[in-house]
Design a protein around this motif. Structure first.
Motif, PDB file in Angstrom:
ATOM      1  N   ASP A   1     -32.765  17.162  28.462  1.00  0.00           N
ATOM      2  CA  ASP A   1     -31.418  16.663  28.769  1.00  0.00           C
ATOM      3  C   ASP A   1     -30.436  17.817  28.924  1.00  0.00           C
ATOM      4  O   ASP A   1     -29.662  17.875  29.887  1.00  0.00           O
ATOM      5  N   ALA A   2     -30.459  18.749  27.970  1.00  0.00           N
ATOM      6  CA  ALA A   2     -29.545  19.889  28.038  1.00  0.00           C
ATOM      7  C   ALA A   2     -29.811  20.727  29.282  1.00  0.00           C
ATOM      8  O   ALA A   2     -28.874  21.229  29.917  1.00  0.00           O
ATOM      9  N   PHE A   3     -31.077  20.887  29.652  1.00  0.00           N
ATOM     10  CA  PHE A   3     -31.424  21.600  30.874  1.00  0.00           C
ATOM     11  C   PHE A   3     -30.790  20.913  32.081  1.00  0.00           C
ATOM     12  O   PHE A   3     -30.165  21.563  32.927  1.00  0.00           O
ATOM     13  N   THR A   4     -30.956  19.594  32.172  1.00  0.00           N
ATOM     14  CA  THR A   4     -30.435  18.846  33.315  1.00  0.00           C
ATOM     15  C   THR A   4     -28.930  18.992  33.431  1.00  0.00           C
ATOM     16  O   THR A   4     -28.402  19.307  34.510  1.00  0.00           O
ATOM     17  N   TYR A   5     -28.220  18.776  32.327  1.00  0.00           N
ATOM     18  CA  TYR A   5     -26.756  18.804  32.371  1.00  0.00           C
ATOM     19  C   TYR A   5     -26.245  20.216  32.691  1.00  0.00           C
ATOM     20  O   TYR A   5     -25.288  20.384  33.455  1.00  0.00           O
ATOM     21  N   THR A   6     -26.883  21.231  32.111  1.00  0.00           N
ATOM     22  CA  THR A   6     -26.461  22.604  32.373  1.00  0.00           C
ATOM     23  C   THR A   6     -26.723  22.991  33.822  1.00  0.00           C
ATOM     24  O   THR A   6     -25.890  23.621  34.476  1.00  0.00           O
ATOM     25  N   SER A   7     -27.881  22.606  34.327  1.00  0.00           N
ATOM     26  CA  SER A   7     -28.215  22.895  35.717  1.00  0.00           C
ATOM     27  C   SER A   7     -27.200  22.267  36.665  1.00  0.00           C
ATOM     28  O   SER A   7     -26.655  22.936  37.551  1.00  0.00           O
TER      29      SER A   7
END
Length: 302
Positions: free
Chosen positions: A50-56
């Motif tokens: 989730d954090a990867f997706t939002y940061t990306s």
């Protein structure tokens, strides 16, 4: 003697560009995501996907609209990045999505992303197809539901709704097609997998992914498909593993009082299958997800 490349093949090849992942520590280590790719983001719910997706998403929108806020290496590659994001959510409503973004991102990241993102909220229709007890369903937020069937049912009609998972999946596909020029996120494949226990045929789920994969090639954009399932299980699933163009796998291991997270980028077009893979340590801080290259492993070890 090998045949010469045709002008058409050369034209297609020259038309492929790459967008950054939008992740500090990962960009620069890998070339990026080829436009026209559908990318599986898979890992257990606590592994950092989730954090990867939002940061990306936030970094890519910053690169497009506020390039002075991102590293020059990413800003210089902004031409291939779509202008906006379309975020398809199946079981979480729009308010939940925004609250999760706010929990991971800093203020300037959150503002830039949400200013350039549309959340297509199918959660109310998805939940209506599940046998949720009436008292709990009535307590659910539904006022901001925007993704409704073309024909609204008559509240006074005695006949039950003709809503089906197949119709819902068809409408989701139409909404994605409307977003062909944007960066697309499908949240999530987990919900579709669970829906197979309530009437969605599994072959419809797989056909949806195959159709999405081929449509994104034609559109020349990038689509992320989220899946909350341990990465090792996904890699051994013959229906899902290798179905999309590329994948990012997230792993977590508890060490004492801390959780150690890593990620690995799977192959795009098979190019990485025979190479040693880089393991990235996953770090989540005040400005979201970042990666740190730690070691290389052979393809049989992950």
């Amino acid at each position: 003697m090998a045949p010469e490349s045709t002008p058409e093949a050369k034209s297609i090849s020259s038309g492929v560009s790459y967008i950054p992942f939008g992740i500090p520590g990962l960009d620069g280590q890998v070339r990026g995501i080829p436009t026209g790719s559908t990318v599986l983001l898979a890992g257990a719910s606590d592994a950092g996907g989730d954090a990867f997706t939002y940061t990306s998403l936030a970094t890519l929108m910053l690169a497009k609209h506020r390039p002075e806020m991102v590293p020059n290496g990413i800003a210089r590659r902004s031409e291939a990045i779509p202008d906006s994001v379309t975020y398809i959510t199946l079981s979480h409503d729009r308010e939940h999505v925004y609250s999760e973004l706010d929990a991971v991102l800093d203020g300037y990241q959150f503002d830039t992303l949400t200013d350039n993102m549309t959340v297509a909220d199918f959660s109310q229709r998805f939940m209506e197809l599940l046998p949720v007890p009436e008292a709990l369903f009535d307590a659910r937020r539904s006022d901001d539901d925007i993704e409704s069937p073309d024909a609204e049912p008559d509240p006074s009609a005695a006949e039950p709704s003709d809503e089906t998972f197949e119709k819902l999946l068809s409408d989701i596909s139409e909404r994605i097609a409307e977003a062909a020029g944007t960066l697309i996120v499908v949240d999530s494949l987990t919900d579709l997998e669970r829906a197979t226990a309530f009437g969605l045929p599994q072959n419809h789920e797989v056909a949806f992914l195959m159709g999405l994969r081929e449509a994104v090639v034609n559109w020349g954009t990038v689509a992320f498909v989220k899946l909350d399932r341990p990465a090792g299980d996904v890699r051994s699933d013959e229906l899902i593993h290798g179905l999309l163009h590329g994948s990012v796998y997230f792993y977590s291991n508890d060490k004492g009082f801390e959780t150690y997270r890593t990620m690995r980028v799977g192959s795009f077009g098979g190019a990485l299958d025979s190479e040693r893979q880089t393991v990235f340590e996953s770090l989540i801080g005040p400005t979201g997800f970042r990666a740190k290259a730690t070691k290389k492993i052979g393809p049989s070890n992950w």
